[in-house]
Enzyme design. Structure first.
Site, PDB file in Angstrom:
ATOM      1  N   VAL A 273      -6.002  35.389  -0.666  1.00  0.00           N
ATOM      2  CA  VAL A 273      -6.497  35.346   0.717  1.00  0.00           C
ATOM      3  C   VAL A 273      -6.944  33.934   1.097  1.00  0.00           C
ATOM      4  CG1 VAL A 273      -8.255  36.243   2.300  1.00  0.00           C
ATOM      5  CG2 VAL A 273      -7.228  37.758   0.586  1.00  0.00           C
ATOM      6  N   ARG A 296     -12.830  28.650  -9.459  1.00  0.00           N
ATOM      7  CA  ARG A 296     -13.357  28.622 -10.827  1.00  0.00           C
ATOM      8  C   ARG A 296     -12.837  27.405 -11.563  1.00  0.00           C
ATOM      9  NH1 ARG A 296     -12.909  34.806 -11.579  1.00  0.00           N
ATOM     10  NH2 ARG A 296     -10.840  34.218 -10.911  1.00  0.00           N
ATOM     11  N   LYS A 351     -15.273  43.417   0.376  1.00  0.00           N
ATOM     12  CA  LYS A 351     -15.859  44.746   0.635  1.00  0.00           C
ATOM     13  C   LYS A 351     -16.804  45.180  -0.462  1.00  0.00           C
ATOM     14  CE  LYS A 351     -11.719  44.690  -1.017  1.00  0.00           C
ATOM     15  NZ  LYS A 351     -10.340  44.519  -0.678  1.00  0.00           N
ATOM     16  N   GLY A 380      -7.760  45.270   5.831  1.00  0.00           N
ATOM     17  CA  GLY A 380      -6.984  44.018   5.741  1.00  0.00           C
ATOM     18  C   GLY A 380      -6.773  43.466   7.144  1.00  0.00           C
ATOM     19  N   GLU A 432      -6.738  43.826  -6.413  1.00  0.00           N
ATOM     20  CA  GLU A 432      -7.992  43.135  -6.720  1.00  0.00           C
ATOM     21  C   GLU A 432      -7.843  42.365  -8.028  1.00  0.00           C
ATOM     22  OE1 GLU A 432     -10.788  43.199  -4.553  1.00  0.00           O
ATOM     23  OE2 GLU A 432      -9.124  43.988  -3.399  1.00  0.00           O
ATOM     24  N   ASP A 443     -12.272  50.547  -4.845  1.00  0.00           N
ATOM     25  CA  ASP A 443     -12.071  49.716  -3.644  1.00  0.00           C
ATOM     26  C   ASP A 443     -12.081  50.592  -2.390  1.00  0.00           C
ATOM     27  OD1 ASP A 443     -11.041  47.006  -2.474  1.00  0.00           O
ATOM     28  OD2 ASP A 443      -9.630  48.514  -1.723  1.00  0.00           O
ATOM     29  N   LYS A 447     -14.744  50.607   0.844  1.00  0.00           N
ATOM     30  CA  LYS A 447     -14.362  50.549   2.261  1.00  0.00           C
ATOM     31  C   LYS A 447     -14.903  51.761   3.018  1.00  0.00           C
ATOM     32  CE  LYS A 447     -10.197  47.894   1.241  1.00  0.00           C
ATOM     33  NZ  LYS A 447      -8.834  47.989   0.705  1.00  0.00           N
TER      34      LYS A 447
HETATM   35  P1  NDP Z   1      -7.978  36.154  -5.856  1.00  0.00           P
HETATM   36  O1  NDP Z   1      -8.376  36.635  -7.202  1.00  0.00           O
HETATM   37  O2  NDP Z   1      -6.542  35.913  -5.569  1.00  0.00           O
HETATM   38  O3  NDP Z   1      -8.759  34.811  -5.509  1.00  0.00           O
HETATM   39  C1  NDP Z   1     -10.120  34.638  -5.781  1.00  0.00           C
HETATM   40  C2  NDP Z   1     -10.475  33.167  -5.617  1.00  0.00           C
HETATM   41  O4  NDP Z   1     -11.866  33.031  -5.781  1.00  0.00           O
HETATM   42  C3  NDP Z   1      -9.805  32.253  -6.632  1.00  0.00           C
HETATM   43  O5  NDP Z   1      -9.499  31.023  -6.026  1.00  0.00           O
HETATM   44  C4  NDP Z   1     -10.886  32.060  -7.689  1.00  0.00           C
HETATM   45  O6  NDP Z   1     -10.827  30.800  -8.359  1.00  0.00           O
HETATM   46  C5  NDP Z   1     -12.138  32.111  -6.836  1.00  0.00           C
HETATM   47  N1  NDP Z   1     -13.278  32.646  -7.569  1.00  0.00           N
HETATM   48  C6  NDP Z   1     -13.440  33.903  -8.014  1.00  0.00           C
HETATM   49  N2  NDP Z   1     -14.622  34.015  -8.636  1.00  0.00           N
HETATM   50  C7  NDP Z   1     -15.211  32.801  -8.593  1.00  0.00           C
HETATM   51  C8  NDP Z   1     -16.419  32.276  -9.072  1.00  0.00           C
HETATM   52  N3  NDP Z   1     -17.289  33.036  -9.739  1.00  0.00           N
HETATM   53  N4  NDP Z   1     -16.697  30.986  -8.845  1.00  0.00           N
HETATM   54  C9  NDP Z   1     -15.819  30.211  -8.174  1.00  0.00           C
HETATM   55  N5  NDP Z   1     -14.651  30.655  -7.691  1.00  0.00           N
HETATM   56  C10 NDP Z   1     -14.348  31.937  -7.893  1.00  0.00           C
HETATM   57  O7  NDP Z   1      -8.594  37.228  -4.836  1.00  0.00           O
HETATM   58  P2  NDP Z   1      -8.043  37.615  -3.399  1.00  0.00           P
HETATM   59  O8  NDP Z   1      -7.773  36.399  -2.623  1.00  0.00           O
HETATM   60  O9  NDP Z   1      -7.014  38.658  -3.519  1.00  0.00           O
HETATM   61  O10 NDP Z   1      -9.327  38.375  -2.790  1.00  0.00           O
HETATM   62  C11 NDP Z   1     -10.451  37.651  -2.388  1.00  0.00           C
HETATM   63  C12 NDP Z   1     -11.407  38.582  -1.664  1.00  0.00           C
HETATM   64  O11 NDP Z   1     -10.768  39.145  -0.522  1.00  0.00           O
HETATM   65  C13 NDP Z   1     -11.878  39.772  -2.485  1.00  0.00           C
HETATM   66  O12 NDP Z   1     -13.190  40.083  -2.125  1.00  0.00           O
HETATM   67  C14 NDP Z   1     -10.946  40.897  -2.042  1.00  0.00           C
HETATM   68  O13 NDP Z   1     -11.495  42.170  -2.226  1.00  0.00           O
HETATM   69  C15 NDP Z   1     -10.808  40.572  -0.581  1.00  0.00           C
HETATM   70  N6  NDP Z   1      -9.610  41.076   0.062  1.00  0.00           N
HETATM   71  C16 NDP Z   1      -8.397  40.871  -0.517  1.00  0.00           C
HETATM   72  C17 NDP Z   1      -7.247  41.292   0.094  1.00  0.00           C
HETATM   73  C18 NDP Z   1      -5.911  41.055  -0.498  1.00  0.00           C
HETATM   74  O14 NDP Z   1      -4.933  41.551   0.054  1.00  0.00           O
HETATM   75  N7  NDP Z   1      -5.796  40.349  -1.603  1.00  0.00           N
HETATM   76  C19 NDP Z   1      -7.305  42.002   1.400  1.00  0.00           C
HETATM   77  C20 NDP Z   1      -8.640  42.162   1.925  1.00  0.00           C
HETATM   78  C21 NDP Z   1      -9.739  41.710   1.277  1.00  0.00           C
HETATM   79  P3  NDP Z   1      -9.588  30.415  -9.334  1.00  0.00           P
HETATM   80  O15 NDP Z   1      -8.431  30.245  -8.401  1.00  0.00           O
HETATM   81  O16 NDP Z   1      -9.962  29.166  -9.991  1.00  0.00           O
HETATM   82  O17 NDP Z   1      -9.438  31.581 -10.235  1.00  0.00           O
HETATM   83  N1  HSE Z   2      -6.827  45.393  -3.163  1.00  0.00           N
HETATM   84  C1  HSE Z   2      -7.002  45.768  -1.809  1.00  0.00           C
HETATM   85  C2  HSE Z   2      -5.929  46.737  -1.412  1.00  0.00           C
HETATM   86  C3  HSE Z   2      -6.916  44.548  -0.931  1.00  0.00           C
HETATM   87  O1  HSE Z   2      -4.924  46.804  -2.110  1.00  0.00           O
HETATM   88  O2  HSE Z   2      -6.095  47.440  -0.428  1.00  0.00           O
HETATM   89  C4  HSE Z   2      -7.176  44.845   0.528  1.00  0.00           C
HETATM   90  O3  HSE Z   2      -8.487  45.265   0.733  1.00  0.00           O
END
Ligand code: NDP
Ligand code: HSE
Length: 581
Positions: A273, A296, A351, A380, A432, A443, A447
């Site tokens: 995202v 991270r 969420k 989403g 996730e 999850d 929601k």
């Molecule tokens: P990802 O795992 O793809 O990305 C997470 C990012 O956050 C990475 O860049 C990671 O760093 C960084 N990160 C995680 N933990 C830490 C930490 N403790 N310290 C510093 N950086 C951290 O997750 P998504 O993008 O899929 O999801 C992100 C959020 O959005 C979540 O809350 C998810 O539930 C929500 N979401 C996701 C959707 C989806 O379709 N994917 C849809 C709707 C909501 P690094 O890259 O170095 O690992």
């Molecule tokens: N992991 C979640 C899903 C991302 O698949 O619906 C969107 O909230």
């Protein structure tokens, strides 16, 4: 993405948005234009988007026509000149589809769009509005090419330079749209050239006659005249802007425009995202100043050192706005709560954090006077929370609210192995970080807990919501359901009980194929909302994945940016002497 009543005609509030070549300069401008449309859809409008050719394309086509044909037949030249608008309309519909919006495009002959007059300077005379209305019942957006129409004698014609403004007004008049918004590269009609005078006043409102005088070169005079005759309200605005100049049958008013300062943004997380959100921030560098993005592991990331950091302090330093896309309930909330308390605005897609720490996050926002937004946390790209906020008397919500599980059930029904389907959902950016949150229903329960609070106004934490895991159903369960003409869906459902309590749970259920939720495909989410008056509305769209989610996050960001500009305008209005100092 869709919102319609389950039975009968969709409720429609139509606006016409016009994108000229001042905002469609290059291919890379389509995502920003699509975000503008998304914002209006999430506000509950159906959109007819009228588009021009990309900047320079019409000139290039006319030049080509002349080189090849000399002083050619104007009717043939028109056939070449109109191609740029058809091209843009297709690209715009594709850009909208990427966000999960249901968008289609219609060529002039498919919507009875007829013009009369000279082949290169015709005037619109007819449109089959019923065709557009029918498309808007099943789509959020109909994209139409401006500048061109069908001609009874010449087959195809164009409307003359600047003709897309006229097309937009014409569509608004024939479709009974409540307004037409002309999106320009300036944020309204100014009394003087703002490039020459930084204190130039902007019209808030103008009547048609004055608009014809003072907006020369900005709005096509023929379009203003047509709007006057048809009583169409025009807005002249820039992309993403809250403010606009209204042209209607109103008294003229002008004022110094509010100018918000650039916002310093902390982006936390740059995964599926966050990387999409970062791309949008890069397109809006004039409004936002980005701190190093928190990840991270910053090593090996493109964009040079300094752009990414693992140091929380460096990521948060001096931020006006935090955009959190990391995930994880407690770590995120521990960062967001104190920030909100100190007045930093927050947008989050998380969420897990919002559901578990709902009351604390809201209390911190209130005590700090900060804005807190989390549209992407549920649905989403589907603006379910916004739709609920517009509805009174909600008594029940049920929905397919986890894209990963829906994707998995679809693949399992086709005979894929569980582990290969899950690996693909992870590759596509739906799952996730720990996909057991998807598979075990956690999850969806998060929601649902947010939905219970926002729709039914009952504080139900996710820990009190029962859930069923996908692992609890037989491996061939989805294929068996398909064989008997049904489909397995993970459904979250909550409803108000007569005594004021609520019932809420997440289950895997077998639905007949004509059930309103059965049509959710792949990563789509679908929600049915029932109100006390017996009405049911269904919303659908992409519930997971980079671009739909980033659109939702960025729409929250822009809402906050606009609210802050408005606040700064109010402050400026109460201190006019300071502004002029
Ligand atoms: P990802 O795992 O793809 O990305 C997470 C990012 O956050 C990475 O860049 C990671 O760093 C960084 N990160 C995680 N933990 C830490 C930490 N403790 N310290 C510093 N950086 C951290 O997750 P998504 O993008 O899929 O999801 C992100 C959020 O959005 C979540 O809350 C998810 O539930 C929500 N979401 C996701 C959707 C989806 O379709 N994917 C849809 C709707 C909501 P690094 O890259 O170095 O690992
Ligand atoms: N992991 C979640 C899903 C991302 O698949 O619906 C969107 O909230």
């Amino acid at each position: 993405m869709g919102e319609r009543q389950a039975s009968g005609e969709a409720e429609k509030r139509i606006c016409v948005l016009k994108f000229g070549s001042s905002v469609l300069g290059v291919e890379e401008d389509f995502p920003s234009a699509a975000l503008e449309i998304y914002r209006h859809v999430r506000d509950g409008e159906k959109v007819v988007a009228v588009v021009s050719a990309l900047a320079g394309e019409t000139d290039s086509l006319l030049g080509q026509a002349e080189r090849v044909g000399g002083e050619g037949d104007p009717a043939l030249v028109a056939r070449v000149a109109r191609v740029g608008e058809l091209h843009s309309a297709g690209l715009m519909a594709l850009a909208l589809g990427r966000l999960g919006l249901r968008a289609c495009t219609l060529d002039p002959h498919e919507m009875g769009l007829v013009a009369e007059g000279e082949p290169l300077d015709s005037d619109l005379v007819a449109l089959d509005a019923a065709i557009i209305h029918a498309r808007l019942d099943s789509h959020e957006v109909v994209v139409v090419p401006g500048f061109t129409a069908v001609h009874r004698e010449h087959g195809v014609v164009t409307l003359g330079r600047g003709g897309t403004d006229l097309s937009a007004v014409f569509f608004a008049a024939r479709l009974d749209a409540h307004r037409v918004r002309l999106i320009k590269d300036v944020d309204g009609v100014y009394a003087e050239d703002p490039a020459k005078n930084p204190y130039a006043e902007r019209y808030l409102a103008l009547d048609y006659d004055l608009a014809a005088e003072v907006s020369t070169g900005l709005v096509q005079p023929k379009a203003i005249h047509a709007a006057k005759v048809e009583n169409v309200l025009i807005e002249v605005a820039s992309l993403g802007a809250g403010e606009a100049t209204t042209i209607a049958d109103v008294a003229a008013r002008k004022a110094l425009p509010a100018r918000g300062r650039k916002l310093r943004v902390a982006l936390l997380g740059c995964g599926a995202v966050g990387a999409g959100v970062l791309a949008h921030f890069n397109q809006w560098a004039d409004l936002f100043e980005l701190n190093p993005v928190l990840v991270r592991d910053p090593s090996g990331r493109a964009g040079g050192s300094g752009r990414f950091t693992a140091d929380v302090e460096a990521a948060l330093a001096g931020a006006d706005l935090i955009v959190e896309t990391m995930g994880g309930a407690d770590f995120a909330a521990d960062l967001l709560c104190p920030a909100l308390r100190s007045g930093v605005h927050v947008v989050t897609a998380n969420k897990a954090a919002v559901a578990k720490h709902y009351e604390a996050l809201h209390a911190c926002a209130k005590s700090g006077g900060a804005m807190l937004a989390y549209s992407a946390a549920v649905g989403g790209g589907v603006p379910i929370l916004e739709a609920l906020a517009r509805l009174d008397g909600v008594v029940e919500v049920e929905g397919v609210m986890n894209g990963t599980v829906n994707y998995l059930l679809g693949r399992l029904a086709e005979g894929w192995r569980f582990d290969e389907a899950l690996a693909r959902a992870q590759e596509l950016g739906f799952a996730e970080a720990d996909p057991s949150a998807d598979v075990d229903g956690d999850d969806a329960a998060d929601k649902l807990s947010i939905l219970v609070r926002e729709a039914l106004h009952v504080p139900l934490p996710p820990s009190r919501i029962g859930r069923q895991s996908l692992r609890d159903i037989p491996g061939d369960g989805a294929a068996q359901a398909l064989a008997r003409g049904e489909t397995l869906k993970q459904v979250g459902r909550c409803r108000l009980l007569p005594g004021g309590g609520v019932e809420a749970e997440v289950r895997i259920v077998s639905l007949p194929l004509d059930h309103p939720l059965a049509g959710a495909r792949n990563e789509e989410n679908r929600f049915t909302v029932r109100t006390a008056d017996g009405k049911a509305r269904t919303l659908c769209g992409k519930g997971a994945g980079r671009w739909p989610t980033a659109a939702s996050v960025f729409a929250d960001v822009m809402d906050i940016q606009r609210a802050l500009v408005l606040r700064s305008g109010d402050a400026q209005a109460s201190e006019p002497a300071l502004l002029r100092a």
